[in-house]
Design a protein around this motif. Structure first.
Motif, PDB file in Angstrom:
ATOM      1  N   MET A   1       0.837  -1.173   0.000  1.00  0.00           N
ATOM      2  CA  MET A   1       0.000   0.000   0.000  1.00  0.00           C
ATOM      3  C   MET A   1       0.887   1.243   0.000  1.00  0.00           C
ATOM      4  SD  MET A   1      -3.521   0.257   2.121  1.00  0.00           S
ATOM      5  CE  MET A   1      -4.442  -1.054   1.369  1.00  0.00           C
ATOM      6  N   ARG A   2       0.484   2.223  -0.744  1.00  0.00           N
ATOM      7  CA  ARG A   2       1.235   3.477  -0.829  1.00  0.00           C
ATOM      8  C   ARG A   2       0.242   4.612  -0.654  1.00  0.00           C
ATOM      9  NH1 ARG A   2       5.979   4.569  -5.108  1.00  0.00           N
ATOM     10  NH2 ARG A   2       6.645   2.640  -4.170  1.00  0.00           N
ATOM     11  N   ASN A   3       0.527   5.514   0.261  1.00  0.00           N
ATOM     12  CA  ASN A   3      -0.377   6.645   0.535  1.00  0.00           C
ATOM     13  C   ASN A   3      -1.798   6.158   0.823  1.00  0.00           C
ATOM     14  OD1 ASN A   3       1.789   8.373  -0.047  1.00  0.00           O
ATOM     15  ND2 ASN A   3       1.246   8.418  -2.203  1.00  0.00           N
ATOM     16  N   ASN A   4      -1.917   5.055   1.566  1.00  0.00           N
ATOM     17  CA  ASN A   4      -3.213   4.452   1.894  1.00  0.00           C
ATOM     18  C   ASN A   4      -4.024   4.048   0.661  1.00  0.00           C
ATOM     19  OD1 ASN A   4      -2.907   4.552   4.718  1.00  0.00           O
ATOM     20  ND2 ASN A   4      -3.443   6.718   4.697  1.00  0.00           N
ATOM     21  N   GLN A   5      -3.352   3.787  -0.443  1.00  0.00           N
ATOM     22  CA  GLN A   5      -4.010   3.331  -1.659  1.00  0.00           C
ATOM     23  C   GLN A   5      -3.493   1.942  -2.013  1.00  0.00           C
ATOM     24  OE1 GLN A   5      -2.401   6.745  -3.916  1.00  0.00           O
ATOM     25  NE2 GLN A   5      -4.483   6.984  -4.707  1.00  0.00           N
ATOM     26  N   LYS A   6      -4.350   1.141  -2.614  1.00  0.00           N
ATOM     27  CA  LYS A   6      -3.874  -0.116  -3.181  1.00  0.00           C
ATOM     28  C   LYS A   6      -2.973   0.221  -4.362  1.00  0.00           C
ATOM     29  CE  LYS A   6      -7.268  -3.372  -1.623  1.00  0.00           C
ATOM     30  NZ  LYS A   6      -8.149  -4.481  -1.989  1.00  0.00           N
ATOM     31  N   PRO A  35      -9.167   4.437 -10.539  1.00  0.00           N
ATOM     32  CA  PRO A  35      -8.787   5.822 -10.220  1.00  0.00           C
ATOM     33  C   PRO A  35      -8.348   6.030  -8.771  1.00  0.00           C
ATOM     34  CG  PRO A  35     -11.172   5.623 -10.449  1.00  0.00           C
ATOM     35  CD  PRO A  35     -10.586   4.316 -10.878  1.00  0.00           C
ATOM     36  N   ASP A  36      -8.725   5.133  -7.871  1.00  0.00           N
ATOM     37  CA  ASP A  36      -8.361   5.288  -6.466  1.00  0.00           C
ATOM     38  C   ASP A  36      -7.097   4.519  -6.088  1.00  0.00           C
ATOM     39  OD1 ASP A  36     -10.604   6.910  -6.068  1.00  0.00           O
ATOM     40  OD2 ASP A  36     -11.878   5.179  -5.635  1.00  0.00           O
ATOM     41  N   PHE A  37      -6.466   3.861  -7.052  1.00  0.00           N
ATOM     42  CA  PHE A  37      -5.253   3.092  -6.811  1.00  0.00           C
ATOM     43  C   PHE A  37      -4.030   3.948  -7.150  1.00  0.00           C
ATOM     44  CE2 PHE A  37      -6.366  -1.641  -6.882  1.00  0.00           C
ATOM     45  CZ  PHE A  37      -7.670  -1.437  -6.493  1.00  0.00           C
ATOM     46  N   TRP A  38      -2.886   3.575  -6.562  1.00  0.00           N
ATOM     47  CA  TRP A  38      -1.620   4.139  -6.998  1.00  0.00           C
ATOM     48  C   TRP A  38      -1.117   3.209  -8.096  1.00  0.00           C
ATOM     49  CZ3 TRP A  38       3.529   2.834  -7.466  1.00  0.00           C
ATOM     50  CH2 TRP A  38       4.401   3.906  -7.713  1.00  0.00           C
ATOM     51  N   ILE A  39      -0.850   3.747  -9.265  1.00  0.00           N
ATOM     52  CA  ILE A  39      -0.397   2.944 -10.400  1.00  0.00           C
ATOM     53  C   ILE A  39       1.105   3.134 -10.559  1.00  0.00           C
ATOM     54  CG2 ILE A  39      -0.638   2.480 -12.867  1.00  0.00           C
ATOM     55  CD1 ILE A  39      -3.205   1.917 -11.153  1.00  0.00           C
ATOM     56  N   GLY A  40       1.845   2.068 -10.330  1.00  0.00           N
ATOM     57  CA  GLY A  40       3.290   2.080 -10.533  1.00  0.00           C
ATOM     58  C   GLY A  40       3.589   1.673 -11.968  1.00  0.00           C
ATOM     59  N   ASN A  41       3.833   2.635 -12.799  1.00  0.00           N
ATOM     60  CA  ASN A  41       4.104   2.394 -14.211  1.00  0.00           C
ATOM     61  C   ASN A  41       5.459   3.029 -14.509  1.00  0.00           C
ATOM     62  OD1 ASN A  41       3.440   1.384 -16.759  1.00  0.00           O
ATOM     63  ND2 ASN A  41       2.478   3.290 -17.395  1.00  0.00           N
ATOM     64  N   PRO A  42       6.551   2.253 -14.480  1.00  0.00           N
ATOM     65  CA  PRO A  42       7.895   2.832 -14.579  1.00  0.00           C
ATOM     66  C   PRO A  42       8.103   3.788 -15.750  1.00  0.00           C
ATOM     67  CG  PRO A  42       8.067   0.558 -13.919  1.00  0.00           C
ATOM     68  CD  PRO A  42       6.608   0.800 -14.242  1.00  0.00           C
ATOM     69  N   VAL A  43       7.406   3.576 -16.857  1.00  0.00           N
ATOM     70  CA  VAL A  43       7.571   4.476 -17.992  1.00  0.00           C
ATOM     71  C   VAL A  43       7.143   5.903 -17.615  1.00  0.00           C
ATOM     72  CG1 VAL A  43       5.308   4.173 -19.096  1.00  0.00           C
ATOM     73  CG2 VAL A  43       7.329   4.551 -20.518  1.00  0.00           C
ATOM     74  N   ASP A  44       6.300   6.035 -16.608  1.00  0.00           N
ATOM     75  CA  ASP A  44       5.832   7.345 -16.158  1.00  0.00           C
ATOM     76  C   ASP A  44       6.660   7.929 -15.017  1.00  0.00           C
ATOM     77  OD1 ASP A  44       3.714   7.376 -17.989  1.00  0.00           O
ATOM     78  OD2 ASP A  44       2.401   6.309 -16.599  1.00  0.00           O
ATOM     79  N   PHE A  45       7.603   7.155 -14.476  1.00  0.00           N
ATOM     80  CA  PHE A  45       8.412   7.665 -13.374  1.00  0.00           C
ATOM     81  C   PHE A  45       9.201   8.885 -13.848  1.00  0.00           C
ATOM     82  CE2 PHE A  45       8.930   3.289 -11.073  1.00  0.00           C
ATOM     83  CZ  PHE A  45       7.577   3.272 -10.828  1.00  0.00           C
ATOM     84  N   ALA A  69       3.360  -3.281  -4.091  1.00  0.00           N
ATOM     85  CA  ALA A  69       2.213  -3.638  -4.934  1.00  0.00           C
ATOM     86  C   ALA A  69       1.336  -4.736  -4.338  1.00  0.00           C
ATOM     87  CB  ALA A  69       2.693  -4.080  -6.310  1.00  0.00           C
ATOM     88  N   ASP A  70       0.042  -4.525  -4.481  1.00  0.00           N
ATOM     89  CA  ASP A  70      -0.943  -5.562  -4.191  1.00  0.00           C
ATOM     90  C   ASP A  70      -1.108  -6.459  -5.410  1.00  0.00           C
ATOM     91  OD1 ASP A  70      -2.176  -4.478  -1.538  1.00  0.00           O
ATOM     92  OD2 ASP A  70      -2.124  -2.752  -2.882  1.00  0.00           O
ATOM     93  N   TYR A  71      -0.987  -5.854  -6.593  1.00  0.00           N
ATOM     94  CA  TYR A  71      -1.144  -6.542  -7.872  1.00  0.00           C
ATOM     95  C   TYR A  71       0.032  -6.172  -8.763  1.00  0.00           C
ATOM     96  CZ  TYR A  71      -6.017  -6.709  -6.299  1.00  0.00           C
ATOM     97  OH  TYR A  71      -7.173  -6.899  -5.580  1.00  0.00           O
ATOM     98  N   VAL A  72       0.620  -7.183  -9.428  1.00  0.00           N
ATOM     99  CA  VAL A  72       1.722  -6.929 -10.344  1.00  0.00           C
ATOM    100  C   VAL A  72       1.390  -7.559 -11.696  1.00  0.00           C
ATOM    101  CG1 VAL A  72       4.193  -7.209 -10.804  1.00  0.00           C
ATOM    102  CG2 VAL A  72       3.385  -6.950  -8.440  1.00  0.00           C
ATOM    103  N   ILE A  73       1.399  -6.733 -12.730  1.00  0.00           N
ATOM    104  CA  ILE A  73       1.203  -7.196 -14.105  1.00  0.00           C
ATOM    105  C   ILE A  73       2.579  -7.214 -14.764  1.00  0.00           C
ATOM    106  CG2 ILE A  73       0.102  -6.720 -16.324  1.00  0.00           C
ATOM    107  CD1 ILE A  73      -2.048  -5.131 -14.773  1.00  0.00           C
ATOM    108  N   LEU A  74       2.909  -8.347 -15.432  1.00  0.00           N
ATOM    109  CA  LEU A  74       4.234  -8.479 -16.032  1.00  0.00           C
ATOM    110  C   LEU A  74       4.132  -8.950 -17.478  1.00  0.00           C
ATOM    111  CD1 LEU A  74       4.485 -10.276 -12.969  1.00  0.00           C
ATOM    112  CD2 LEU A  74       6.698  -9.253 -13.403  1.00  0.00           C
ATOM    113  N   LYS A  98       0.333 -13.668   1.105  1.00  0.00           N
ATOM    114  CA  LYS A  98      -0.830 -14.286   0.452  1.00  0.00           C
ATOM    115  C   LYS A  98      -1.809 -13.264  -0.114  1.00  0.00           C
ATOM    116  CE  LYS A  98       0.562 -18.392   0.967  1.00  0.00           C
ATOM    117  NZ  LYS A  98       1.187 -18.972  -0.201  1.00  0.00           N
ATOM    118  N   LYS A  99      -1.587 -11.976   0.129  1.00  0.00           N
ATOM    119  CA  LYS A  99      -2.473 -10.943  -0.408  1.00  0.00           C
ATOM    120  C   LYS A  99      -1.900 -10.279  -1.662  1.00  0.00           C
ATOM    121  CE  LYS A  99      -4.654  -9.968   3.976  1.00  0.00           C
ATOM    122  NZ  LYS A  99      -4.975  -8.973   4.988  1.00  0.00           N
TER     123      LYS A  99
END
Length: 191
Positions: A1-6, A35-45, A69-74, A98-99
């Protein structure tokens, strides 16, 4: 969780114009759907927008993003060794947490095209990677922690299904890892 967001982290190659555009489009689609999640998208860093970060900075930013991350897409069927390293790291993290859910993508159309019965498909994904798809600790229940998807869109929809509790027939709808166990995938041609 980052900034209280998934957190959803989007891992994949971003070295060619096509890859860069794909990651940008995927990030926009994730932000629109979550829209309420923090999206870690390295291309946008920021570091990838102005100047090249050091190797150490790349590792630290990616590792922190994966860890949060709670969810990781690869994009697993690409040839980027960095994404493959990220996969190894998050497999270990998911075993301990497990989460945490992983969504490796095999978008190569040949995967679902059908093959000759008994032949090994020539997709070029190392067996160390595909072996993790079936690791018992991550492959339990109707909603396993590791779900192999055939597109980024499918991965987004799979995450949405978890978030909304829409998990009926989850494996059949989203997880393609058992595709070759089905007789229907084989053409039936003689060897």
């Amino acid at each position: 969780m980052r900034n209280n967001q998934k957190v959803i982290y989007n891992a994949g190659s971003m070295f060619t114009e096509a890859q860069w555009d794909a990651r940008k489009n995927e990030g926009a689609a994730l932000k629109a759907m979550f829209p309420d999640f923090w999206i870690g998208n390295p291309v946008d860093f920021d570091t990838n927008q102005t100047e090249r970060p050091t190797n150490k900075a790349i590792f630290e930013m990616d590792f922190d993003g994966l860890t949060d991350a709670d969810y990781v897409i690869l994009e697993i069927d690409g040839w980027d060794s960095g994404t493959h390293m990220e996969f190894g790291l998050v497999v270990q993290q998911a075993i301990a947490n497990k989460k945490k859910y992983l969504f490796p993508i095999i978008s190569d159309f040949r995967f679902k095209q059908g093959i000759l019965h008994g032949e090994i498909p020539g997709l070029g994904i190392n067996e160390m990677i595909t072996g993790a798809f079936y690791y018992d600790a991550l492959n339990q229940g109707e909603v396993p922690q590791l779900i192999v998807c055939d597109s980024h869109k499918s991965a987004r929809e799979a995450i949405k299904a978890i978030e909304t509790g829409d998990t009926k027939n989850y494996r059949e709808r989203f997880d393609i890892k058992d595709l070759y166990a089905q007789d229907s995938i084989y053409h039936g041609f003689k060897k």
